[in-house]
Enzyme design. Structure first.
Site, PDB file in Angstrom:
ATOM      1  N   ASP A  18      -5.757   1.917  -3.851  1.00  0.00           N
ATOM      2  CA  ASP A  18      -6.974   1.672  -3.077  1.00  0.00           C
ATOM      3  C   ASP A  18      -7.333   2.878  -2.190  1.00  0.00           C
ATOM      4  OD1 ASP A  18      -4.996   1.358  -1.159  1.00  0.00           O
ATOM      5  OD2 ASP A  18      -5.723  -0.570  -0.414  1.00  0.00           O
ATOM      6  N   ASP A  55      -0.947   1.249  -4.688  1.00  0.00           N
ATOM      7  CA  ASP A  55      -1.801   0.166  -5.187  1.00  0.00           C
ATOM      8  C   ASP A  55      -3.214   0.645  -5.488  1.00  0.00           C
ATOM      9  OD1 ASP A  55      -2.336   0.424  -2.392  1.00  0.00           O
ATOM     10  OD2 ASP A  55      -3.220  -1.581  -2.367  1.00  0.00           O
ATOM     11  N   ASP A  87      -2.634   6.264  -3.907  1.00  0.00           N
ATOM     12  CA  ASP A  87      -1.460   5.599  -3.337  1.00  0.00           C
ATOM     13  C   ASP A  87      -0.975   4.511  -4.304  1.00  0.00           C
ATOM     14  OD1 ASP A  87      -3.430   3.674  -2.925  1.00  0.00           O
ATOM     15  OD2 ASP A  87      -2.769   3.168  -0.918  1.00  0.00           O
ATOM     16  N   SER A 134       0.829  -1.197   0.000  1.00  0.00           N
ATOM     17  CA  SER A 134       0.000   0.000   0.000  1.00  0.00           C
ATOM     18  C   SER A 134       0.869   1.255   0.000  1.00  0.00           C
ATOM     19  CB  SER A 134      -0.962  -0.042   1.186  1.00  0.00           C
ATOM     20  OG  SER A 134      -1.922   0.986   1.094  1.00  0.00           O
TER      21      SER A 134
END
Length: 570
Positions: A305, A303, A301, A146
């Site tokens: 999400d 990834d 961010d 993340s």
């Protein structure tokens, strides 16, 4: 087993990965680092398994990945119908070793006779969640850490519904993982074997097109010929193509990309942290925004999400919205533009603003609370299929949002296109998003929230975090800022104690190491160790009739809590 024995097993393993062996040789004599690398196994938290890259059982490397995947394979073969044939969908972000870990996962699955569907290039977490459902896979794996610093990577497990494995499933998976005591000897197949036996299939464009088709379903109104000026930064991560395609598909044309941050970069070299929650991540977006006179800045961010948003304030300077503020704006717009709210439900976490509940109530919609972690929101959406309740919106204060349930995890691609639609709508009304937010405060009350995060690394840090939680649990607050505590919620014991009435009630949510204090006048404080980082987080929320009063009250509460924690650590 003491850490030295595990360390010795690794050093004596003749087939040890040469890069990991070199790193171990460099660590020789550094007992503190070696102990931290070997004193325990990486464990599953609220977001899966996450850790620093390097050698050791408490680090992210090919062996800890193999162990996790072998445990997952054994779990799905025993618990999911047709698991071998249905296979596992695998995606990865732009971090160091992400693709290598994804391919390594496929090699372990192949040795277990389980097919792997691996994206041919990096993809966002929400696209992986979608892919599990679209391919009707038995499970999913996302290789990501993340928004953590560059030295981290991680491993998220998704169930056949496309949601992160909830507590019961995660415990069952980790039980299988823990049965594997020889992580250095796990069997793998090579890539050529997997392709020849159809145990590996590379995926990409077809899944992307299907996702974009579903993305159309969250749009509430046409935005053709919109004058909205958008600045977008993917912060060196995975979001560039899906967000650009989504915005253009929706009808937005004036999109300005922060080119220096558009390309994937595992070092995230233009930011101190690739986290849209932190204002420094928007520095380049703000500079571009000022140049093109942008109405909205959006940042995802690595990834994709989590979504951060910045808009102009009254002075013309860009202000980054909090996750609670953006969530409130998205929620209000979604409910105001949805024709059928019958049996509709909004889902938020126990540390997310109570303003969302007030907004939903205004539209006659019930709000449901879950523990922190989007896995619990995904789990609720799955339950709605049985109860015939209607999912309308889900969010958490840490910049995670979900509008369309074709994904079962927070989705910054959905949130990005939705935030631009909301900004377009309010621009048509002659207002910025901050001015729109002010109208909501005037209507529902001045809700203000803050969060403190204390990082305490390593074995010693973990012990300090445990000490803080133990002290707060054994000596609970009786008042803060002159406000009495009206309820003490201990999610570890599932008990809510009402001190003014001297009675207790049951908490129906799953057990977790969380303490929450409800104060008079709708104020609250919550304490929670992070499940994925060496941090303890303190959350604060207040509501008064004015912004100044709310800011002053929350500042006092924060200071009193900080003093208490400092006294515990002395």
């Amino acid at each position: 087993m003491v850490w030295q024995e595990t360390y010795e097993k690794w050093t004596k393993h003749t087939a040890l990965d040469k890069d990991l062996r070199k790193q171990l040789e460099e660590l020789q004599g550094n007992d503190k680092e070696l102990e931290d690398a070997f004193y325990k196994n990486l464990s599953f938290g609220t977001g899966g398994m996450r850790g620093i890259l390097g050698p050791g059982t408490n680090r992210m490397n090919v062996y800890t990945i193999r162990k996790a995947v072998a445990g997952l394979a054994k779990y799905i073969k025993s618990n999911v119908n047709d698991a071998e044939k249905r296979g596992v969908a695998i995606a990865y972000d732009s971090r160091h070793m992400s693709k290598e870990f994804a391919v390594e996962s496929a090699k372990v699955l192949g040795a277990e006779g389980v097919k792997a569907y691996v994206f041919e290039s990096l993809r966002p977490t929400p696209v992986l969640s979608f892919a599990v459902r679209h391919l009707q896979a038995a499970a999913g794996i996302m290789i990501t850490a993340s928004h953590n610093p560059p030295e981290y990577n991680g491993f998220k497990v998704y169930n056949e519904d496309g949601g992160q494995a909830p507590l019961e499933e995660a415990e069952a998976i980790i039980n299988e993982v823990n049965k594997i005591d020889r992580e250095l000897d796990i069997l793998v197949k090579n890539e050529e074997e997997l392709l020849e036996s159809n145990l590996l299939e590379w995926i990409g464009e077809d899944v992307d097109k299907a996702y974009l088709e579903q993305l159309k379903t969250i749009q509430k109104q046409a935005v053709n010929e919109s004058t909205l000026e958008i600045v977008f930064t993917p912060l060196h991560g995975t979001a560039y193509y899906p967000v650009m395609d989504g915005l253009q598909q929706m009808g937005f044309q004036n999109i300005h990309v922060v080119e220096e941050q558009a390309k994937p970069d595992p070092e995230f070299s233009t930011v101190s942290s690739p986290n849209p929650e932190e204002h420094q991540a928007f520095e380049m977006a703000i500079a571009l925004g000022e140049k093109v006179d942008a109405d909205i800045l959006i940042g995802t961010d690595p990834d994709a999400d989590r979504l951060g948003v910045a808009v102009k304030d009254a002075s013309g300077a860009y202000q980054v919205l909090s996750g609670n503020q953006l969530g409130t704006l998205l929620l209000d717009y979604t409910l105001s533009q949805t024709e059928n709210l019958t049996n509709g439900k909004v889902i938020k976490t126990i540390v997310t603003t109570e303003m969302g509940r007030a907004v939903a109530k205004h539209y006659g919609v019930e709000t449901i609370d879950t523990l922190t972690g989007f896995k619990f929101i995904g789990e609720k959406i799955k339950q709605f299929e049985l109860t015939h309740e209607h999912f309308l919106f889900g969010y958490e204060e840490s910049y995670g949002y979900l509008i369309g349930d074709f994904v079962r995890d927070k989705d910054a691609v959905q949130a990005a296109v939705a935030a631009c639609e909301v900004a377009h709508y309010w621009k048509q009304q002659g207002k910025t998003l901050l001015e729109a937010l002010d109208t909501l405060y005037e209507k529902h009350g001045f809700y203000v929230e803050k969060m403190n995060s204390l990082t305490l690394k390593g074995k010693e840090g973990a012990e300090q975090i445990a000490t803080i939680m133990e002290d707060i649990r054994e000596r609970p607050f009786t008042n803060l800022a002159g406000l009495n505590i009206v309820a003490v919620e201990d999610y570890q014991t599932s008990e809510r104690y009402l001190p003014l009435e001297e009675k207790s009630e049951d908490i129906t949510l799953p057990k977790e190491n969380v303490m929450k204090f409800l104060l008079e006048n709708e104020a609250w404080v919550c304490f929670r160790p992070s499940g994925t980082e060496p941090k303890i987080k303190s959350y604060f929320g207040v509501k008064t009739d004015s912004k100044d009063d709310s800011e002053a009250l929350i500042k006092t509460i924060q200071e009193e809590v900080e003093e208490r924690i400092a006294s515990i650590l002395k």
